[in-house]
Design an enzyme around this catalytic site. Structure first.
Site, PDB file in Angstrom:
ATOM      1  N   ASP A  50       6.340  -7.335  13.169  1.00  0.00           N
ATOM      2  CA  ASP A  50       5.585  -6.550  12.191  1.00  0.00           C
ATOM      3  C   ASP A  50       4.520  -5.724  12.915  1.00  0.00           C
ATOM      4  O   ASP A  50       3.627  -6.276  13.564  1.00  0.00           O
ATOM      5  CB  ASP A  50       4.936  -7.497  11.177  1.00  0.00           C
ATOM      6  CG  ASP A  50       4.381  -6.782   9.958  1.00  0.00           C
ATOM      7  OD1 ASP A  50       3.766  -5.708  10.134  1.00  0.00           O
ATOM      8  OD2 ASP A  50       4.525  -7.312   8.848  1.00  0.00           O
ATOM      9  N   SER A  77       2.689  -7.033   1.488  1.00  0.00           N
ATOM     10  CA  SER A  77       1.604  -6.325   2.141  1.00  0.00           C
ATOM     11  C   SER A  77       0.328  -6.385   1.299  1.00  0.00           C
ATOM     12  O   SER A  77      -0.178  -7.467   1.027  1.00  0.00           O
ATOM     13  CB  SER A  77       2.046  -4.878   2.431  1.00  0.00           C
ATOM     14  OG  SER A  77       1.174  -4.231   3.301  1.00  0.00           O
ATOM     15  N   MET A  78      -0.188  -5.251   0.823  1.00  0.00           N
ATOM     16  CA  MET A  78      -1.391  -5.237   0.001  1.00  0.00           C
ATOM     17  C   MET A  78      -1.232  -6.061  -1.267  1.00  0.00           C
ATOM     18  O   MET A  78      -2.196  -6.641  -1.772  1.00  0.00           O
ATOM     19  CB  MET A  78      -1.741  -3.800  -0.369  1.00  0.00           C
ATOM     20  CG  MET A  78      -2.984  -3.676  -1.233  1.00  0.00           C
ATOM     21  SD  MET A  78      -3.348  -1.965  -1.686  1.00  0.00           S
ATOM     22  CE  MET A  78      -4.894  -2.210  -2.578  1.00  0.00           C
ATOM     23  N   TRP A 126       0.849  -1.198   0.000  1.00  0.00           N
ATOM     24  CA  TRP A 126       0.000   0.000   0.000  1.00  0.00           C
ATOM     25  C   TRP A 126       0.883   1.246   0.000  1.00  0.00           C
ATOM     26  O   TRP A 126       1.834   1.360   0.766  1.00  0.00           O
ATOM     27  CB  TRP A 126      -0.879  -0.010   1.251  1.00  0.00           C
ATOM     28  CG  TRP A 126      -1.603   1.269   1.508  1.00  0.00           C
ATOM     29  CD1 TRP A 126      -2.798   1.648   0.994  1.00  0.00           C
ATOM     30  CD2 TRP A 126      -1.166   2.347   2.359  1.00  0.00           C
ATOM     31  NE1 TRP A 126      -3.134   2.904   1.463  1.00  0.00           N
ATOM     32  CE2 TRP A 126      -2.154   3.353   2.288  1.00  0.00           C
ATOM     33  CE3 TRP A 126      -0.040   2.558   3.153  1.00  0.00           C
ATOM     34  CZ2 TRP A 126      -2.058   4.551   3.001  1.00  0.00           C
ATOM     35  CZ3 TRP A 126       0.079   3.747   3.848  1.00  0.00           C
ATOM     36  CH2 TRP A 126      -0.931   4.727   3.774  1.00  0.00           C
ATOM     37  N   HIS A 177       7.644  -4.654   9.188  1.00  0.00           N
ATOM     38  CA  HIS A 177       6.823  -4.761   7.979  1.00  0.00           C
ATOM     39  C   HIS A 177       7.637  -4.420   6.729  1.00  0.00           C
ATOM     40  O   HIS A 177       7.460  -5.053   5.685  1.00  0.00           O
ATOM     41  CB  HIS A 177       5.620  -3.812   8.088  1.00  0.00           C
ATOM     42  CG  HIS A 177       4.541  -4.100   7.095  1.00  0.00           C
ATOM     43  ND1 HIS A 177       3.828  -5.285   7.069  1.00  0.00           N
ATOM     44  CD2 HIS A 177       4.035  -3.352   6.079  1.00  0.00           C
ATOM     45  CE1 HIS A 177       2.942  -5.258   6.088  1.00  0.00           C
ATOM     46  NE2 HIS A 177       3.053  -4.100   5.469  1.00  0.00           N
TER      47      HIS A 177
END
Length: 292
Positions: free
Chosen positions: A224, A95-96, A29, A253
């Protein structure tokens, strides 16, 4: 520079380096195709083709102001893979980006894909519901998104250190790299940032993951701050039938920044290593020409 016009008329930029077996990166993201470039360069040196994409509203891609649901984003990914004639690929989602890969596979199947890797992926479901009590309350997520309209810069300054694990062993990140990440997110279309977060938080992938039988590498840090190991990597491993979970001790992360070399090694092991095509000794003179 390579661009592709999607079925919705949105022009997407993508980086396409090297030749050989393709490895396609879907970024986090707020991040664009710059995010995995260190790992991409490593893979090209090992004889692979490395592709990364600017999601709509990110980087050099068009900013249409809509289409940030995972169905549309999966269609965008399909259009890029078709345009670039990708086959037998490893899809890598950070992630996304993990959600984009999962939705692509459930919509299009695995004809072009040989295996997948999920890096700190925001899967399977982040929203708090009666059957997902550890998730984020909807009103909290909505308030956060509303604050980003005018207060994104302050939020980024508050959350930049947890993203890269400041203070954790092995997570020393140069200031210029940290600032580049924050600038990338800040410069992303504000509408895209808000609506992509809505998609990340509110999309439930729990029913989709068990249907994915491709070999899957899951990498997640135990520190994370964006999605915990228990809520992310461990749940993914439980739901994906042909998966392997690797836990990075003290991993935050932003693993591309803190653990790039290790990510390369783990991806190469997952792919099956290939000899370096252009090995350079540190003792050899290396010419440098500025690139535009």
């Amino acid at each position: 520079m390579p661009f592709v016009e999607t079925r919705t008329g949105t022009s997407l930029f993508y980086r396409d380096w090297g030749t050989g077996r393709p490895v396609v990166f879907c970024s986090a993201w707020g991040m664009d195709s710059n995010e995995p470039r260190g790992v991409m360069a490593d893979l090209v040196a090992h004889g692979f083709r490395a592709i990364s994409i600017d999601r709509r509203g990110h980087g050099r891609s068009d900013d249409p102001g809509l289409g940030y649901d995972f169905d549309t984003l999966a269609d965008d990914l399909a259009d890029v893979l078709d345009h670039a004639n990708v086959h037998d690929a490893l899809l890598v989602g950070h992630s996304m980006g993990g959600g984009e890969i999962v939705r692509y596979l459930t919509r299009y199947g695995s004809e072009r894909v040989e295996r997948i890797a999920l890096i700190a992926a925001t899967l399977p479901f982040l929203l708090q519901t009666p059957d997902n009590p550890d998730g984020v309350p909807g009103e909290v997520a909505e308030a956060l998104r509303a604050s980003w309209r005018h207060g994104l810069a302050a939020w980024l300054l508050d959350n930049g250190d947890p993203y890269i694990g400041v203070g954790l062993p092995g997570c020393d990140v140069a200031t210029v790299a940290r600032d580049a990440v924050l600038a990338s997110i800040y410069n992303t279309s504000r509408q895209a940032a808000i609506e992509c977060n809505r998609a990340v938080v509110e999309t439930d992938f729990r029913a989709e993951l068990p249907a994915i039988t491709l070999p899957t590498l899951i990498i997640h840090g135990d520190s994370d701050a964006s999605i915990s190991l228990e809520m992310g990597g461990r749940r993914q491993a439980e739901l994906l039938p042909n998966s392997e979970l690797i836990v990075y001790e003290n991993g935050p992360h932003g693993l591309y920044l803190t653990h790039g070399a290790r990510l390369t090694a783990d991806l190469l092991a997952f792919l099956g290593d290939a000899p370096l095509r252009h090995a350079v000794s540190l003792s050899d003179p290396v010419g440098y020409a500025p690139q535009r």
